[in-house]
Design a protein around this motif. Structure first.
Motif, short mmCIF file in Angstrom:
data_model
loop_
_atom_site.label_atom_id
_atom_site.label_comp_id
_atom_site.label_asym_id
_atom_site.label_seq_id
_atom_site.Cartn_x
_atom_site.Cartn_y
_atom_site.Cartn_z
N ASP A 45 -116.16 76.13 8.15
CA ASP A 45 -117.48 75.74 7.67
C ASP A 45 -118.51 76.75 8.20
O ASP A 45 -118.15 77.76 8.81
CB ASP A 45 -117.82 74.30 8.06
CG ASP A 45 -118.04 74.08 9.55
OD1 ASP A 45 -118.09 75.08 10.33
OD2 ASP A 45 -118.16 72.91 9.96
N ARG A 46 -119.78 76.48 7.99
CA ARG A 46 -120.86 77.39 8.40
C ARG A 46 -120.85 77.69 9.90
O ARG A 46 -121.36 78.71 10.33
CB ARG A 46 -122.22 76.80 8.06
CG ARG A 46 -122.47 76.62 6.61
CD ARG A 46 -123.80 75.91 6.41
NE ARG A 46 -123.92 75.43 5.08
CZ ARG A 46 -124.47 76.11 4.09
NH1 ARG A 46 -124.95 77.30 4.32
NH2 ARG A 46 -124.50 75.61 2.89
N HIS A 47 -120.31 76.77 10.68
CA HIS A 47 -120.31 76.91 12.12
C HIS A 47 -118.97 77.39 12.67
O HIS A 47 -118.75 77.39 13.87
CB HIS A 47 -120.69 75.57 12.76
CG HIS A 47 -121.95 74.99 12.18
ND1 HIS A 47 -123.20 75.52 12.41
CD2 HIS A 47 -122.13 73.94 11.34
CE1 HIS A 47 -124.11 74.82 11.74
NE2 HIS A 47 -123.47 73.86 11.08
N GLU A 79 -113.06 74.37 11.33
CA GLU A 79 -112.16 74.22 10.19
C GLU A 79 -112.42 72.90 9.47
O GLU A 79 -112.57 71.86 10.09
CB GLU A 79 -110.72 74.27 10.68
CG GLU A 79 -109.72 74.50 9.60
CD GLU A 79 -108.35 74.76 10.16
OE1 GLU A 79 -107.60 73.76 10.32
OE2 GLU A 79 -108.03 75.91 10.46
N ILE A 80 -112.49 72.97 8.15
CA ILE A 80 -112.62 71.78 7.31
C ILE A 80 -111.48 71.81 6.29
O ILE A 80 -111.17 72.86 5.74
CB ILE A 80 -114.00 71.72 6.62
CG1 ILE A 80 -114.12 70.46 5.76
CG2 ILE A 80 -114.28 72.95 5.81
CD1 ILE A 80 -115.52 70.22 5.23
N ILE A 111 -110.22 71.20 2.84
CA ILE A 111 -110.68 71.00 1.47
C ILE A 111 -109.61 70.21 0.73
O ILE A 111 -108.45 70.62 0.67
CB ILE A 111 -110.93 72.35 0.77
CG1 ILE A 111 -111.93 73.21 1.54
CG2 ILE A 111 -111.35 72.13 -0.68
CD1 ILE A 111 -113.32 72.65 1.63
N THR A 118 -119.31 67.63 -1.02
CA THR A 118 -119.28 68.22 0.32
C THR A 118 -118.26 69.35 0.40
O THR A 118 -118.55 70.43 0.92
CB THR A 118 -118.95 67.14 1.37
OG1 THR A 118 -119.93 66.11 1.28
CG2 THR A 118 -118.91 67.72 2.77
N HIS A 119 -117.08 69.11 -0.13
CA HIS A 119 -116.04 70.15 -0.10
C HIS A 119 -116.39 71.30 -1.04
O HIS A 119 -116.10 72.46 -0.73
CB HIS A 119 -114.68 69.55 -0.45
CG HIS A 119 -114.11 68.72 0.65
ND1 HIS A 119 -112.93 68.04 0.53
CD2 HIS A 119 -114.57 68.44 1.90
CE1 HIS A 119 -112.67 67.39 1.65
NE2 HIS A 119 -113.66 67.61 2.49
N GLU A 178 -119.40 72.43 -1.65
CA GLU A 178 -120.39 73.24 -0.96
C GLU A 178 -119.73 74.08 0.14
O GLU A 178 -120.06 75.26 0.30
CB GLU A 178 -121.50 72.37 -0.37
CG GLU A 178 -122.59 73.15 0.30
CD GLU A 178 -123.22 74.23 -0.56
OE1 GLU A 178 -123.56 75.30 -0.01
OE2 GLU A 178 -123.38 74.03 -1.78
N ALA A 179 -118.81 73.50 0.89
CA ALA A 179 -118.10 74.26 1.93
C ALA A 179 -117.29 75.39 1.31
O ALA A 179 -117.28 76.51 1.82
CB ALA A 179 -117.19 73.33 2.74
N GLN A 232 -119.64 78.18 0.04
CA GLN A 232 -120.13 79.00 1.16
C GLN A 232 -119.05 79.97 1.63
O GLN A 232 -119.30 81.15 1.85
CB GLN A 232 -120.59 78.07 2.31
CG GLN A 232 -121.23 78.78 3.47
CD GLN A 232 -120.24 79.26 4.51
OE1 GLN A 232 -119.19 78.67 4.72
NE2 GLN A 232 -120.56 80.36 5.15
N TRP A 233 -117.81 79.50 1.75
CA TRP A 233 -116.71 80.36 2.21
C TRP A 233 -116.42 81.46 1.18
O TRP A 233 -116.21 82.61 1.55
CB TRP A 233 -115.47 79.50 2.47
CG TRP A 233 -114.33 80.25 3.07
CD1 TRP A 233 -114.31 80.91 4.27
CD2 TRP A 233 -113.02 80.40 2.52
NE1 TRP A 233 -113.07 81.46 4.49
CE2 TRP A 233 -112.26 81.16 3.43
CE3 TRP A 233 -112.42 79.97 1.34
CZ2 TRP A 233 -110.93 81.49 3.20
CZ3 TRP A 233 -111.10 80.29 1.13
CH2 TRP A 233 -110.38 81.05 2.04
#
Length: 114
Positions: free
Chosen positions: A61-63, A66-67, A69, A99-100, A102-103, A106-107
């Motif tokens: 994610d932005r920080h 790990e997220i 998806i 939410t996924h 957007e993540a 961004q990636w």
């Protein structure tokens, strides 16, 4: 030169990003590239033509955390890879939460190739 006519920007994924079949809870391959609308994987699993799958794969994610998806997908095509028992497989996303999405967006934008 062949022009890429796909609408969504896509990210090539040279690092190893495992793709898990959520119904079987087993890794079926690794990401080759991904967009907001679908993905290409290199798989060593037996995949069924024109089938639906629930898959997941991790992205930062932005920080930098790990997220996972989670996506509902439709297998559009598959073809043998150069290694015996492996296949390239193209999927389109059927379900992807906001939410996924957007993540993932961004990636993709941090490593976009087309």
């Amino acid at each position: 030169m062949i022009e890429d006519t796909r609408r969504a920007p896509r990210r090539a994924v040279p690092e190893h990003v495992p793709v898990t079949d959520r119904m079987r809870e087993q890794v079926i391959g690794r990401l080759g590239n991904v967009s907001e609308s679908g993905m290409l994987i290199l798989s060593d699993a037996e995949l069924v033509d024109d089938a639906l799958y629930q898959l997941s794969f991790p992205v930062p994610d932005r920080h930098g955390r790990e997220i996972a998806i989670e996506v509902g997908v439709h297998l559009l095509w598959r073809e043998p890879a150069h290694a015996p028992g492996q296949y390239w497989a193209g999927f389109r996303f059927l379900t992807l939460s906001a939410t996924h999405r957007e993540a993932l967006r961004q990636w993709i934008s941090t490593g976009q190739t087309s």
